[in-house]
Design an enzyme around this catalytic site. Sequence first.
Site, PDB file in Angstrom:
ATOM      1  N   GLU A 112      43.876  21.087  53.474  1.00  0.00           N
ATOM      2  CA  GLU A 112      44.334  19.687  53.496  1.00  0.00           C
ATOM      3  C   GLU A 112      45.010  19.425  52.160  1.00  0.00           C
ATOM      4  O   GLU A 112      44.363  19.066  51.180  1.00  0.00           O
ATOM      5  CB  GLU A 112      43.138  18.732  53.679  1.00  0.00           C
ATOM      6  CG  GLU A 112      42.396  18.905  54.985  1.00  0.00           C
ATOM      7  CD  GLU A 112      43.081  18.238  56.165  1.00  0.00           C
ATOM      8  OE1 GLU A 112      44.091  17.528  55.970  1.00  0.00           O
ATOM      9  OE2 GLU A 112      42.608  18.440  57.302  1.00  0.00           O
ATOM     10  N   CYS A 124      46.510  11.101  49.580  1.00  0.00           N
ATOM     11  CA  CYS A 124      47.405  12.116  50.154  1.00  0.00           C
ATOM     12  C   CYS A 124      48.365  11.448  51.125  1.00  0.00           C
ATOM     13  O   CYS A 124      49.473  11.929  51.345  1.00  0.00           O
ATOM     14  CB  CYS A 124      46.594  13.203  50.846  1.00  0.00           C
ATOM     15  SG  CYS A 124      45.384  12.549  51.988  1.00  0.00           S
TER      16      CYS A 124
HETATM   17  P1  NAD Z   1      43.508  19.816  42.662  1.00  0.00           P
HETATM   18  O1  NAD Z   1      44.259  20.793  43.488  1.00  0.00           O
HETATM   19  O2  NAD Z   1      43.801  19.749  41.215  1.00  0.00           O
HETATM   20  O3  NAD Z   1      41.927  20.084  42.786  1.00  0.00           O
HETATM   21  C1  NAD Z   1      41.293  20.125  44.044  1.00  0.00           C
HETATM   22  C2  NAD Z   1      39.987  20.908  43.931  1.00  0.00           C
HETATM   23  O4  NAD Z   1      40.281  22.276  43.657  1.00  0.00           O
HETATM   24  C3  NAD Z   1      39.070  20.444  42.798  1.00  0.00           C
HETATM   25  O5  NAD Z   1      37.742  20.457  43.256  1.00  0.00           O
HETATM   26  C4  NAD Z   1      39.309  21.506  41.739  1.00  0.00           C
HETATM   27  O6  NAD Z   1      38.214  21.637  40.846  1.00  0.00           O
HETATM   28  C5  NAD Z   1      39.441  22.735  42.620  1.00  0.00           C
HETATM   29  N1  NAD Z   1      40.066  23.902  41.982  1.00  0.00           N
HETATM   30  C6  NAD Z   1      40.909  23.930  40.926  1.00  0.00           C
HETATM   31  N2  NAD Z   1      41.291  25.210  40.682  1.00  0.00           N
HETATM   32  C7  NAD Z   1      40.681  25.981  41.608  1.00  0.00           C
HETATM   33  C8  NAD Z   1      40.695  27.365  41.912  1.00  0.00           C
HETATM   34  N3  NAD Z   1      41.421  28.229  41.176  1.00  0.00           N
HETATM   35  N4  NAD Z   1      39.965  27.824  42.950  1.00  0.00           N
HETATM   36  C9  NAD Z   1      39.249  26.965  43.711  1.00  0.00           C
HETATM   37  N5  NAD Z   1      39.201  25.634  43.481  1.00  0.00           N
HETATM   38  C10 NAD Z   1      39.912  25.149  42.446  1.00  0.00           C
HETATM   39  O7  NAD Z   1      43.730  18.382  43.363  1.00  0.00           O
HETATM   40  P2  NAD Z   1      43.288  16.940  42.841  1.00  0.00           P
HETATM   41  O8  NAD Z   1      44.166  16.532  41.709  1.00  0.00           O
HETATM   42  O9  NAD Z   1      41.818  16.856  42.691  1.00  0.00           O
HETATM   43  O10 NAD Z   1      43.641  16.055  44.128  1.00  0.00           O
HETATM   44  C11 NAD Z   1      44.908  15.559  44.409  1.00  0.00           C
HETATM   45  C12 NAD Z   1      45.639  16.398  45.437  1.00  0.00           C
HETATM   46  O11 NAD Z   1      44.853  16.542  46.615  1.00  0.00           O
HETATM   47  C13 NAD Z   1      46.933  15.749  45.894  1.00  0.00           C
HETATM   48  O12 NAD Z   1      47.932  16.738  46.011  1.00  0.00           O
HETATM   49  C14 NAD Z   1      46.587  15.181  47.257  1.00  0.00           C
HETATM   50  O13 NAD Z   1      47.690  15.002  48.112  1.00  0.00           O
HETATM   51  C15 NAD Z   1      45.627  16.202  47.761  1.00  0.00           C
HETATM   52  N6  NAD Z   1      44.766  15.643  48.798  1.00  0.00           N
HETATM   53  C16 NAD Z   1      45.011  16.001  50.084  1.00  0.00           C
HETATM   54  C17 NAD Z   1      44.243  15.435  51.096  1.00  0.00           C
HETATM   55  C18 NAD Z   1      44.506  15.783  52.530  1.00  0.00           C
HETATM   56  O14 NAD Z   1      43.661  15.480  53.357  1.00  0.00           O
HETATM   57  N7  NAD Z   1      45.636  16.389  52.865  1.00  0.00           N
HETATM   58  C19 NAD Z   1      43.220  14.528  50.795  1.00  0.00           C
HETATM   59  C20 NAD Z   1      42.996  14.207  49.464  1.00  0.00           C
HETATM   60  C21 NAD Z   1      43.789  14.773  48.468  1.00  0.00           C
END
Ligand code: NAD
Length: 512
Positions: free
Chosen positions: A266, A300
């Site tokens: 997602e 998102c």
């Molecule tokens: P992010 O990608 O920075 O982090 C998301 C998660 O990934 C966090 O828990 C982070 O700690 C973890 N993470 C970071 N590096 C990792 C790795 N190497 N391996 C595994 N996990 C790792 O995103 P964010 O800034 O927390 O959230 C915003 C983003 O999320 C936006 O792009 C938004 O559109 C998206 N989002 C999508 C949905 C959806 O349903 N499509 C819903 C909410 C947010």
Amino acid sequence: MSTVQAALRDLGIQAVNAGGSTGAGWWSAPAAGPLLQSFNPATGDVIAGVHPCSPDDYLQIAQQSEEAFSAWRAVPAPKRGELVRLIGQALREKKDQLGTLVSLEVGKIKAEGDGEVQEMIDMADFAVGQSRMLYGATMQSERPAHRMSEQWHPLGPVGVITAFNFPVAVWAWNAFLAAVAGDTVIWKPSPKAPLCAVAVQQICNRVMEQQGWQGIFSLFITDQPALAESMVRDRRLPLISFTGSVAVGRQVAAAVAQRLGRTLLELSGNNAVIVDDTADLDLALRAILFGAVGTAGQRCTTTRRLLVHESVADELLRRLVKAYGQIRIGNPLDPDVLLGPLIDHAAVEAYRAALDEVRKEGGEILCGGQVLNRPGHFVEPTIVRAQHHWPVVQRETFAPILYVMTFRTLDEAIALQNGVPQGLSSAMFTNNLRHGERFLSAAGSDCGIANLNIGTSGAEIGGAFGGEKETGGGREAGSDAWKAYMRRQTTTVNWGTELPLAQGIRFGSSTP
Ligand code: NAD
């Protein structure tokens, strides 16, 4: 004691100063390392510190989750639903407090914080019903005295990685369906919202303990990408559900694919609203305002692009700019405030960088555009007249910036709507039936969500939620999203005395 402190205490989060600890609980023994600090984005102050997990903690959590799975998968699904029902009940009792914590830790206005908890409750109710409806199909066998069917079995311990902007609801979408499916869940929350995760885990722990369970739901807090990756690579977890950015999602997808595991992705959106020349502008205005400014543009499904017919563009923009001017910005716990802060300094810098890029491209900033000079991470909601091919319009900036473009024909509008790498949510405002049906047709919107006369954000849990293209293709919450958390088994039973082969094949004589 303030309402906020009372809410924190009620949720089992005792320390409200820097250096405090919420490390009590079986899922992670207090470690010697530095605390992970949780900040209030409205002030920049530390709310509390959390003991993050060590690599050894992860091994223990994963082992416990695997052991719990071997017992949990044998519990009848409606009984598994009962545990989820009780958690839903506990969430009802803590809705106000948890909504306050969401607001405090990620800066959503209180109404949206409460809404997020309501979404968890709705999801619990939905999953309880689903626990009696894990249906498989039956097929007509081509062979006499044979019966074919499919059944759905639990998958295993699943890893759920969540983004900061829905610090509790996204876990619930995944965890409740996974639990009724017979899976156990290891949650790795965003390190920007660890307190929300601790509070939810405390609620789950209490219910699990009362029901004689542990390890159905567990929590793995880390801010170390390398440690998060060890969970992603863990072969004991057949499914990794990942919510977050495209950049990290790409890495997670590749790592899980390498071990031939499953992912549910997602990822980012870049959502457009189309307003045609027949649209009800009052409706469109309200929907665009909520979609573009709500959650400070950090959903998102946030409306990031407005595609408006040239004949109504001036009128709509005049009204939008006026409405933007009336938005109160400030403490998200103040009921009159509609726009809280961005999550952190990096998000403010991304907002600034996007607008610098807009200026270099020659874009016209119709309103907003400034970072507010006050504590916390506040920015003005911004409307920009832009051109669709600009790189800044093509990517997601997680901030309240709305790019406006005009169109002449519906074909042009649909091509623009689809002309970005992401494919999450889309909406069209029209009173023309043909336009609306064209937008929803196979040659219309290419997104996972397509709405008519409602905006891009604020989905109900009853539908399957997710998007296409770079958004990752995952579906969560309603409809048949539960299937992602189970494995399908096709079974054929021969209840006759012959052994006919499929496709009429004859293989040697019928008797040995
Ligand atoms: P992010 O990608 O920075 O982090 C998301 C998660 O990934 C966090 O828990 C982070 O700690 C973890 N993470 C970071 N590096 C990792 C790795 N190497 N391996 C595994 N996990 C790792 O995103 P964010 O800034 O927390 O959230 C915003 C983003 O999320 C936006 O792009 C938004 O559109 C998206 N989002 C999508 C949905 C959806 O349903 N499509 C819903 C909410 C947010």
